[in-house]
Write a protein that holds these residues in place. Structure first.
Motif, PDB file in Angstrom:
ATOM      1  N   THR A 312       4.703  10.593  -3.062  1.00  0.00           N
ATOM      2  CA  THR A 312       4.130  10.429  -4.503  1.00  0.00           C
ATOM      3  C   THR A 312       4.085  11.496  -5.090  1.00  0.00           C
ATOM      4  O   THR A 312       4.041  11.888  -6.374  1.00  0.00           O
ATOM      5  CB  THR A 312       2.933   9.386  -4.420  1.00  0.00           C
ATOM      6  OG1 THR A 312       1.965  10.135  -3.621  1.00  0.00           O
ATOM      7  CG2 THR A 312       3.282   8.220  -4.094  1.00  0.00           C
ATOM      8  N   LYS A 316       5.561  12.721  -8.885  1.00  0.00           N
ATOM      9  CA  LYS A 316       5.005  13.333  -9.897  1.00  0.00           C
ATOM     10  C   LYS A 316       6.019  14.453 -10.656  1.00  0.00           C
ATOM     11  O   LYS A 316       5.633  14.770 -11.638  1.00  0.00           O
ATOM     12  CB  LYS A 316       3.641  13.852  -9.433  1.00  0.00           C
ATOM     13  CG  LYS A 316       2.775  12.950  -9.177  1.00  0.00           C
ATOM     14  CD  LYS A 316       1.599  13.475  -8.706  1.00  0.00           C
ATOM     15  CE  LYS A 316       0.332  12.545  -8.298  1.00  0.00           C
ATOM     16  NZ  LYS A 316      -0.883  12.938  -7.792  1.00  0.00           N
ATOM     17  N   LEU A 341      -2.482   4.739  -3.961  1.00  0.00           N
ATOM     18  CA  LEU A 341      -1.800   4.780  -5.112  1.00  0.00           C
ATOM     19  C   LEU A 341      -2.824   4.442  -6.465  1.00  0.00           C
ATOM     20  O   LEU A 341      -2.702   5.017  -7.342  1.00  0.00           O
ATOM     21  CB  LEU A 341      -0.498   4.026  -5.437  1.00  0.00           C
ATOM     22  CG  LEU A 341       0.637   4.270  -4.493  1.00  0.00           C
ATOM     23  CD1 LEU A 341       1.712   3.154  -4.494  1.00  0.00           C
ATOM     24  CD2 LEU A 341       1.114   5.647  -4.871  1.00  0.00           C
ATOM     25  N   TYR A 346      -2.234   5.808 -10.239  1.00  0.00           N
ATOM     26  CA  TYR A 346      -0.886   4.975 -10.800  1.00  0.00           C
ATOM     27  C   TYR A 346      -1.487   3.755 -11.471  1.00  0.00           C
ATOM     28  O   TYR A 346      -2.364   3.029 -10.690  1.00  0.00           O
ATOM     29  CB  TYR A 346       0.018   4.881  -9.706  1.00  0.00           C
ATOM     30  CG  TYR A 346       0.828   5.663  -9.572  1.00  0.00           C
ATOM     31  CD1 TYR A 346       2.147   6.021 -10.149  1.00  0.00           C
ATOM     32  CD2 TYR A 346       0.765   6.804  -8.683  1.00  0.00           C
ATOM     33  CE1 TYR A 346       3.018   6.821  -9.946  1.00  0.00           C
ATOM     34  CE2 TYR A 346       1.746   7.761  -8.484  1.00  0.00           C
ATOM     35  CZ  TYR A 346       2.651   7.811  -9.212  1.00  0.00           C
ATOM     36  OH  TYR A 346       3.769   8.853  -8.978  1.00  0.00           O
ATOM     37  N   VAL A 351       3.206  -0.078 -10.293  1.00  0.00           N
ATOM     38  CA  VAL A 351       3.391   0.156  -8.786  1.00  0.00           C
ATOM     39  C   VAL A 351       3.844  -1.266  -8.246  1.00  0.00           C
ATOM     40  O   VAL A 351       2.870  -2.411  -8.770  1.00  0.00           O
ATOM     41  CB  VAL A 351       1.961   0.542  -8.286  1.00  0.00           C
ATOM     42  CG1 VAL A 351       2.249   0.306  -6.436  1.00  0.00           C
ATOM     43  CG2 VAL A 351       1.914   1.813  -8.591  1.00  0.00           C
TER      44      VAL A 351
END
Length: 649
Positions: A312, A316, A341, A346, A351
């Motif tokens: 993750t 970004k 997350l 997020y 997601v």
């Protein structure tokens, strides 16, 4: 326009991109369209172009000049006066490129007899010094014959004598004598370039970038199919020519791309057209955070859930709006990933985390089965594939280098990704962006099909991927991380894959469906009419180039010449003897066995040594290579990547 077009269409090229482009453009530009073909049954396929006449000339199958002759004699028969200019071209070139009207106007203003796109310089071609030909022999690949030239004494008589055979015979007995006829009769020739602007004997191939830059109205298909080694030794600059076509003449560019991706092995095209891009890791100062293709879909397979933090963080670096689609192995992992997350900021609607149904197929099945519905929904145009890469079958350091190679060349920084997205936006024919094959720690150079070529060929036939597969090294996202256009890879998602088609864990063997899919991704993109581009950071390019250059120098130093054509011939001939054939059968068999069952090497070694000592290939007997301490260490530890048959002591 008040003119006639003659298009020579050999059998087998009906319905191809060059033919469709040319016939559509000529039909729109000319009052009369005549098609000359070697095939009897073409009327139905030509109906949409509304040709005024279709002539059958059997020799047009192999000779453009024979087809041109038939068209010219038919159109200049009788005593029609005044005549109109005749534009002549054929399926061996992409034409017309750009409007034809300005050329006709220039011919009329200068009272020119013939327009020719380029010439052959007989003064610097050693094969033609005693032929008695003019210094510049005009090619007729896209020729315009003025009304004055058609009516000239001897014009029809000349073409009556032309027979048409093959390229070299047509040049010596057709184009050369026609150039002499023009010179003798005093008919001037108009070229797009001045006589001092080209430097080689055959600029239609060797200086294609200059021809396109100066408005040449055609591009020979031969320059696209020419052996990459000939591109190399003649320093042909095809990439600048294609880049100019994309900017100035998109229709002709798309024709060239559609032709190449369907007819030319991808690695050959990527070599001759320089389909490699070193992107800066910083972008020009800009607030840009949206691209025409909208939200990016990021597909992550987190089999190792502990790597979700690293993955993750990489996501970004995507400056565009993006949605995360994550697969993992268990319900507990799913909940932990969702929790992480959410805490990372997020939004819930950006997601989606799913648990794979079975632990098979690794990162391949988790994408092509688990997220099949997302791709087929057509909600996303551009996507990125990442996964928790570990490569446990190699040493930890090599595994780490491989992971770095993949992550760095796909999502190195926000500036790097911004540059990459700019490129995808500007070039909509880019269907797949991949890191180049890694040249550090792995023996992929020339051998990365491994056990997958035969099953890949079968699967390609099943999927109806009507493109040529590369013989030695596929253009593939080795490591299965890549940027892609969803339409370009749609065919891979449309097939209803089943979990049972993949090997059970831990039996993830080379030659299984997952490895085959990995190597077919690029060819699926190619079959859809898109290009594949290798992208890299400056640091990665320098690091890999240094290793690649050293390995190539070391290998080539065992040969007696530095000429790559001679080197290729020497090595190829070494395989044609009975000893060479026997050696390579043993080589391939051994390589296949140790890749599937690495532990078998200790039992096969006594058999291998005498075969190596009898090898007809010098590099396989090199004491310097065999004596390398690093190779000895790798032999003792059993961590071998690729075919080390020729390196065993």
């Amino acid at each position: 326009m008040n003119c006639t077009a003659i298009y020579v269409l050999p059998r087998g090229r009906i319905g191809t991109a060059p033919a469709d482009h040319a016939l559509a453009e000529l039909r729109a530009s000319c009052d009369r369209l005549v098609v000359v073909t070697s095939h009897q049954d073409v009327n139905g396929t030509l109906d949409r172009f509304l040709p005024d006449d279709v002539l059958i000339e059997p020799r047009a199958e192999t000779s453009y000049l024979a087809g041109l002759r038939a068209g010219l004699l038919a159109e200049t028969s009788g005593s029609t006066d005044p005549r109109v200019p005749i534009i002549a071209t054929g399926g061996h070139v992409i034409a017309p490129i750009g409007p034809v009207a300005p050329i006709l106007e220039q011919m009329e203003e200068t009272q020119t007899g013939l327009f020719s796109p380029y010439w052959h310089n007989t003064q610097i071609d050693v094969r033609m010094k005693n032929e008695g030909l003019p210094s510049r022999v005009p090619y007729l690949d896209f020729a315009i014959f003025s009304a004055t030239l058609q009516a000239a004494d001897g014009f029809r008589d000349f073409w009556h004598k032309v027979k048409g055979s093959d390229d070299w015979t047509d040049f010596r007995l057709g184009l050369g004598p026609f150039a002499r006829f023009l010179e003798t009769q005093g008919h001037s020739v108009l070229f797009p370039l001045a006589l001092d602007q080209l430097q080689t004997n055959d600029p239609r191939l060797y200086e294609v970038h200059r021809l396109v830059a100066q408005g040449c109205p055609c591009l020979p298909l031969e320059v696209l199919s020419l052996d990459p080694l000939l591109h190399d030794i003649n320093a042909i600059a095809l990439r600048p020519a294609l880049d100019l076509l994309r900017k100035r003449h998109p229709a002709a560019y798309q024709t060239a791309v559609r032709h190449t991706v369907l007819t030319i092995p991808m690695r050959e095209f990527n070599a001759i057209a320089d389909q490699f891009e070193v992107l800066p890791t910083t972008a020009p100062p800009s607030e840009k955070n949206e691209w025409k293709f909208g939200t990016v879909a990021v597909f992550i397979h987190a089999y190792y859930p502990s790597m979700i933090t690293e993955l993750t963080e990489l996501a970004k670096n995507i400056p565009a709006p993006h949605h995360l689609f994550v697969t993992t192995a268990s319900e507990d992992d799913r909940q932990n990933i969702e929790r992480y997350l959410t805490e990372a900021g997020y939004p819930i609607d950006a997601v989606e985390v799913r648990v794979v149904e079975q632990n098979r197929g690794r990162d391949m099945a988790s994408l092509f089965i688990t997220f099949r519905d997302v791709i087929l929904s057509d909600k996303y145009e551009v996507a990125l594939r990442l996964h928790s890469k570990r490569t446990p079958q190699v040493s930890p350091r090599v595994s780490e280098e491989f992971k770095t190679h993949l992550f760095e060349n796909l999502v190195a920084s926000r500036g790097y990704v911004s540059n990459l997205l700019d490129k995808m936006e500007a070039e909509p024919d880019l269907g797949l962006l991949i890191p180049p094959i890694i040249h550090i720690g792995f023996g992929t150079l020339g051998h990365s099909w491994y056990n997958n070529y035969a099953p890949a060929r079968r699967l390609a036939n099943e999927l109806k991927l009507n493109v040529p597969l590369d013989k030695a090294t596929p253009v593939a996202p080795i490591g299965t991380m890549y940027w892609f256009r969803t339409k370009a890879l749609r065919q891979m998602f449309e097939r209803p894959w089943e979990w049972e088609e993949y090997n059970k864990e831990p039996h993830h063997v080379d030659g299984g469906l997952a490895h085959v899919q990995e190597r077919l991704i690029g060819y699926c993109v190619q079959a859809a009419g898109y290009r594949v581009l290798s992208v890299m950071t400056p640091r990665s390019a320098a690091r890999n180039y240094a290793k690649l250059e050293y390995k190539m120098q070391r290998l080539m130093s065992h040969l007696s010449t530095g000429n790559v054509v001679d080197q290729d011939r020497t090595l190829s001939q070494s395989r044609e003897t009975w000893r060479g054939k026997l050696f390579h059968v043993c080589y391939e068999t051994y390589g296949g066995i140790i890749r599937r069952w690495p532990a078998s090497r200790r039992w096969l070694r006594p058999v291998v040594r005498p075969v190596v000592s009898a090898s007809p290939i010098p590099s396989c007997r090199s004491e310097a290579v065999c004596a390398s301490p690093a190779v000895e260490i790798r032999q003792r530890t059993g961590r071998q990547n690729g075919r080390l048959f020729g390196r065993l002591k």
